[in-house]
Motif scaffolding. Structure first.
Motif, short mmCIF file in Angstrom:
data_model
loop_
_atom_site.label_atom_id
_atom_site.label_comp_id
_atom_site.label_asym_id
_atom_site.label_seq_id
_atom_site.Cartn_x
_atom_site.Cartn_y
_atom_site.Cartn_z
N TYR A 1 -5.92 -9.98 -41.54
CA TYR A 1 -5.06 -11.10 -41.91
C TYR A 1 -3.69 -10.66 -42.39
CZ TYR A 1 -9.67 -13.14 -41.74
OH TYR A 1 -10.93 -13.52 -41.32
N LEU A 2 -3.35 -9.40 -42.22
CA LEU A 2 -2.05 -8.91 -42.68
C LEU A 2 -0.92 -9.72 -42.06
CD1 LEU A 2 -0.41 -6.82 -44.28
CD2 LEU A 2 -0.54 -5.30 -42.30
N GLY A 3 -1.07 -10.09 -40.79
CA GLY A 3 -0.04 -10.86 -40.11
C GLY A 3 0.15 -12.26 -40.64
N TYR A 4 -0.75 -12.72 -41.52
CA TYR A 4 -0.58 -14.03 -42.14
C TYR A 4 0.54 -14.01 -43.18
CZ TYR A 4 -4.93 -16.00 -40.19
OH TYR A 4 -5.90 -16.48 -39.35
N SER A 5 0.84 -12.80 -43.70
CA SER A 5 1.84 -12.69 -44.77
C SER A 5 2.99 -11.75 -44.43
CB SER A 5 1.17 -12.22 -46.07
OG SER A 5 0.22 -13.15 -46.52
N ARG A 6 2.87 -11.01 -43.34
CA ARG A 6 3.92 -10.10 -42.92
C ARG A 6 4.30 -10.38 -41.47
NH1 ARG A 6 6.42 -8.13 -47.36
NH2 ARG A 6 5.02 -6.93 -48.68
N SER A 7 5.59 -10.33 -41.18
CA SER A 7 6.06 -10.59 -39.83
C SER A 7 5.73 -9.43 -38.91
CB SER A 7 7.57 -10.82 -39.82
OG SER A 7 8.25 -9.61 -40.14
N ALA A 8 5.82 -9.67 -37.61
CA ALA A 8 5.58 -8.61 -36.64
C ALA A 8 6.55 -7.46 -36.83
CB ALA A 8 5.68 -9.18 -35.22
N ALA A 9 7.80 -7.78 -37.17
CA ALA A 9 8.80 -6.72 -37.38
C ALA A 9 8.45 -5.88 -38.60
CB ALA A 9 10.19 -7.35 -37.56
N GLU A 10 7.99 -6.52 -39.67
CA GLU A 10 7.59 -5.77 -40.87
C GLU A 10 6.41 -4.85 -40.57
OE1 GLU A 10 8.45 -8.45 -44.77
OE2 GLU A 10 7.09 -9.35 -43.31
N ILE A 11 5.44 -5.36 -39.84
CA ILE A 11 4.26 -4.55 -39.52
C ILE A 11 4.64 -3.39 -38.62
CG2 ILE A 11 2.03 -4.58 -38.33
CD1 ILE A 11 1.68 -7.46 -39.35
N GLU A 12 5.58 -3.60 -37.73
CA GLU A 12 6.03 -2.51 -36.85
C GLU A 12 6.71 -1.41 -37.67
OE1 GLU A 12 6.90 0.03 -33.79
OE2 GLU A 12 5.42 -1.60 -33.93
N VAL A 13 7.50 -1.78 -38.66
CA VAL A 13 8.12 -0.77 -39.53
C VAL A 13 7.03 0.01 -40.26
CG1 VAL A 13 9.56 -0.41 -41.57
CG2 VAL A 13 10.29 -2.00 -39.79
N MET A 14 6.00 -0.68 -40.75
CA MET A 14 4.88 0.00 -41.41
C MET A 14 4.23 1.00 -40.46
SD MET A 14 2.99 -3.12 -43.46
CE MET A 14 3.93 -4.39 -44.29
N ARG A 15 4.03 0.60 -39.23
CA ARG A 15 3.41 1.50 -38.24
C ARG A 15 4.28 2.73 -37.99
NH1 ARG A 15 -1.02 -0.88 -36.28
NH2 ARG A 15 -1.12 -3.16 -36.15
N ARG A 16 5.59 2.53 -37.96
CA ARG A 16 6.49 3.68 -37.74
C ARG A 16 6.43 4.64 -38.92
NH1 ARG A 16 12.07 0.92 -35.34
NH2 ARG A 16 11.10 -0.21 -33.60
N MET A 17 6.37 4.11 -40.12
CA MET A 17 6.25 4.97 -41.30
C MET A 17 4.94 5.74 -41.26
SD MET A 17 7.72 2.37 -44.22
CE MET A 17 7.46 3.52 -45.56
N LYS A 18 3.86 5.05 -40.89
CA LYS A 18 2.55 5.70 -40.79
C LYS A 18 2.60 6.82 -39.75
CE LYS A 18 -2.06 6.03 -41.05
NZ LYS A 18 -2.74 6.65 -42.21
N ALA A 19 3.19 6.56 -38.59
CA ALA A 19 3.26 7.57 -37.52
C ALA A 19 4.10 8.77 -37.93
CB ALA A 19 3.83 6.93 -36.26
#
Length: 474
Positions: free
Chosen positions: A442-460
């Motif tokens: 449910y992360l996408g319920y409170s974070r936008s796709a752009a925000e989640i993509e930034v999180m993924r880039r940081m993780k990578a």
């Protein structure tokens, strides 16, 4: 699982991986097989009996660094674990991982009275830090119900909130400096003590709230605040949620010493009053909202009677102005503890198939949210029981849901109903406990796709092999 040998990947079975861990880290750090205490893999786990590949219990930062470097080389998934008190299953071992338990890397390293800071190791229980601060003449700005067992590293990793946030802010506001170990074993040390330090990126914020997915917190420098005098505590009753908000604004304006402002919806208060043995409710359980207020001065010359008088005067004017209908001030420590026992609401855990939600919304919207959430639950399950309570002043509301036939429908069905209302009203699915595994869908319920993509880039970038706390957050 794969290991790297001369640049080429080499397959390792579990036995070989365990042999390498034992050989390179030693028996003092590594626990395997039946010797692993069940408490490291049973807390909040969805799969009973699942065991980690190994348990690592570091004593030093170097132990942590060597462990992560080795797990990276062997491509072994690793789960950092503190006190395992979180409610989002962020420290749960899902099977086959290495569990890194920080409990032996504990202790207070320094109290700097001039800077007003305390430097602590990640495995230190929160209560230990609170007591050290108190002995040194200070107050720590964070407090949680799990203070005796939760650890500082976990508090930082989840950006813990607690019941002092309206006075001091959440955990993020308590951290001045931080040390963390990256997935490849690199130690990033920035144990800053200065309130002002604008030299480039403030890297501590990368790790605060990242739930062990970007690095493992090992040490921290925390702010200390002036020591609080003994608090004054009261319960008061108001007619509805709008009155709760009005009372909050009045208290905030007239009581700068307020440290807690806790609201209980009528259904919650009635239930805990009727089902909490040994506690006498100071206010009758009717259809009104009940608010717990606690204040404590940081004036060294102040006394408990000063705080009591200030709170009494504030509530007196509130009563005269029609903001409250009734009030009870604690006249002893025992009475104050009873008030907090009711607010902590452990009695609701006895409800059948109980689920606890921790969300946040703008303060003014929480009352409507509670009504819409309860209506949505009853529309789907007419027999659903729901209770609401929370800190309110920091936008946080807790929801307890009991569904007698929950096994028929599953927890996900209830999650979707609650979080859909949160999403529609622009709130957050997690106010205090992080995302972990439980709230990941449910992360996408409170974070936008752009925000989640930034999180993924940081993780990578920081964990390219994806070994740190896999299956959590993202």
């Amino acid at each position: 699982m794969m290991a790297s040998e001369g640049g080429a990947p080499v397959a390792l079975n579990e036995r070989d991986a365990v042999d390498v861990l034992l050989r390179e880290l030693g028996n003092d750090l590594v626990v395997v097989g039946d010797a692993i205490d069940p408490r490291y893999f049973t807390a909040y786990n969805e799969v009973p009996g699942v065991r980690p590949l190994a348990l690592i219990r570091p004593r030093t930062v170097d132990d942590v660094s060597r462990t992560l470097a080795l797990c990276s080389r062997l491509t072994l998934p690793l789960v950092p674990q503190g006190g395992a008190t979180g409610l989002a299953r962020g420290a749960v071992a899902l099977g086959g991982e290495v569990v890194l338990a920080m409990e032996r890397f504990a202790g207070i390293e320094e109290i700097d009275t001039a800077a007003g800071t305390i430097t602590v190791r990640a495995g230190t229980p929160l209560q230990t830090v609170q007591e050290a601060a108190d002995e040194a003449g200070f107050t720590l700005g964070i407090d949680l119900g799990a203070r005796g067992s939760c650890q500082i590293g976990g508090n930082i990793a989840t950006n813990a909130g607690g019941n002092r946030a309206i006075r001091y802010g959440v955990m993020r506001e308590q951290v001045l400096g931080l040390e963390a170990v990256l997935a490849d074993g690199t130690v990033v040390t920035s144990l800053n003590k200065m309130l002002k330090n604008n030299a480039g990126f403030d890297l501590k914020h990368v790790f605060i709230g990242s739930e062990g997915t970007l690095g493992v917190v090992t040490r921290a420098v925390l702010k200390l605040h002036p020591k609080l005098a003994s608090p004054a505590t009261a319960l008061c009753r108001v007619t509805d949620y709008d009155a709760v908000v009005k009372l909050w604004h009045r208290v905030r304006a007239t009581l700068p010493s307020v440290i807690s402002f806790e609201a209980m919806w009528p259904e919650f208060y009635r239930f805990v009053c009727a089902n909490t043995p040994g506690v006498t409710a100071p206010l009758a359980a009717d259809d009104g909202f009940v608010v717990l207020i606690e204040c404590a001065s940081s004036d060294a010359a102040a006394s408990a009677s000063d705080a009591h008088a200030a709170l009494e005067a504030c509530l007196g004017t509130c009563f005269e102005d029609g903001l409250i209908d009734d009030a009870a001030l604690a006249t002893s420590t025992r009475q104050a503890l009873d008030m907090w026992t009711l607010r902590e609401g452990l009695a609701i855990d006895t409800l059948p198939h109980f689920m606890n939600f921790d969300v946040s919304l703008p303060i003014g919207a929480i009352g409507v949210f509670a009504e819409r959430c309860r209506a949505a639950l009853v529309e789907r399950w007419p027999h659903a029981v729901s209770v609401f309570f929370g800190h309110i002043g920091d936008s946080n509301v807790h929801i307890g849901v009991s569904l007698a036939d929950l096994p028929v429908y599953g927890e996900d069905a209830v999650d979707r109903v609650v979080y859909e209302v949160v999403r529609e009203m622009g709130g957050s699915i997690s106010a205090e406990h992080g995302i972990g595994r439980l709230k990941r869908p449910y992360l996408g319920y409170s974070r936008s796709a752009a925000e989640i993509e930034v999180m993924r880039r940081m993780k990578a970038a920081l964990d390219p092999l994806g070994i740190l706390n896999p299956g959590k957050v993202l």
